[in-house]
Design a protein around this motif. Sequence first.
Motif, short mmCIF file in Angstrom:
data_model
loop_
_atom_site.label_atom_id
_atom_site.label_comp_id
_atom_site.label_asym_id
_atom_site.label_seq_id
_atom_site.Cartn_x
_atom_site.Cartn_y
_atom_site.Cartn_z
N VAL A 6 10.29 -6.07 -2.36
CA VAL A 6 9.53 -5.54 -1.23
C VAL A 6 8.09 -5.95 -1.47
O VAL A 6 7.51 -5.61 -2.50
CB VAL A 6 9.66 -4.01 -1.13
CG1 VAL A 6 8.87 -3.48 0.05
CG2 VAL A 6 11.13 -3.60 -1.03
N PHE A 7 7.53 -6.71 -0.54
CA PHE A 7 6.19 -7.26 -0.75
C PHE A 7 5.41 -7.32 0.54
O PHE A 7 5.98 -7.16 1.63
CB PHE A 7 6.28 -8.65 -1.41
CG PHE A 7 6.98 -9.69 -0.57
CD1 PHE A 7 6.25 -10.69 0.05
CD2 PHE A 7 8.36 -9.69 -0.41
CE1 PHE A 7 6.88 -11.66 0.82
CE2 PHE A 7 9.00 -10.65 0.35
CZ PHE A 7 8.26 -11.64 0.97
N GLY A 8 4.11 -7.52 0.43
CA GLY A 8 3.21 -7.57 1.58
C GLY A 8 1.84 -7.08 1.16
O GLY A 8 1.58 -6.86 -0.03
N ASN A 9 0.98 -6.88 2.12
CA ASN A 9 -0.39 -6.46 1.85
C ASN A 9 -0.44 -5.00 1.42
O ASN A 9 0.53 -4.25 1.60
CB ASN A 9 -1.25 -6.68 3.11
CG ASN A 9 -2.70 -6.93 2.79
OD1 ASN A 9 -3.20 -6.59 1.72
ND2 ASN A 9 -3.41 -7.54 3.73
N ALA A 10 -1.57 -4.60 0.87
CA ALA A 10 -1.78 -3.21 0.43
C ALA A 10 -1.70 -2.26 1.62
O ALA A 10 -2.04 -2.62 2.74
CB ALA A 10 -3.15 -3.08 -0.24
#
Length: 181
Positions: A6-10
């Motif tokens: 699970v990844f992406g911006n803060a």
Amino acid sequence: MKKVVVFGNAGGGKSTLSKRLSEMTGLPLYVLDKIQYPSGDTKVSEEEYQHIHEKILATDRWIIDGFGCMETLWLRLKEADSLIFVDLPLYVHFWWVTKRLIVGYFKPPEGWSQKSPILKSSLRSYRVLWLCHKYLIPKYREYIQQVQSSKSVYHIRSTEQIAQFFEFIGNKTNFTDRAST
């Protein structure tokens, strides 16, 4: 879905999404912030973090939430069979970081250590938001285009799609449970 990143911006709700997905699927959840900062503000050595990361990747079932560091990011994206890219509009990320900061003064964010420095962490998130949006998000978008034929890719672009994702996973999990009985 056995090895999930699970990844992406803060401030995109990745930790909340990861926790709920772990509960729905039974996959063990590894939160990189907790691994890097086990006491909240004290960071483990880079060698220790990378060793722990390697041990997780060597197992056959996991959900990994968070950024960690650039050296390990692309390793886990490559190793995963399922990618969940939280790619909400930038203003949503800013708002959710702000909301986490305000609420965090009264109660630590879910999954955070009691000793986590909420102000320091939020300021770091604000600094990261624009840099990630400008430099890393385009690379993420390009990467998921390249691997979508070989991996399960869930590109979440709106808050509505988060709910749709859970509905889809719930239906898929229920179908699998019924099929195995």
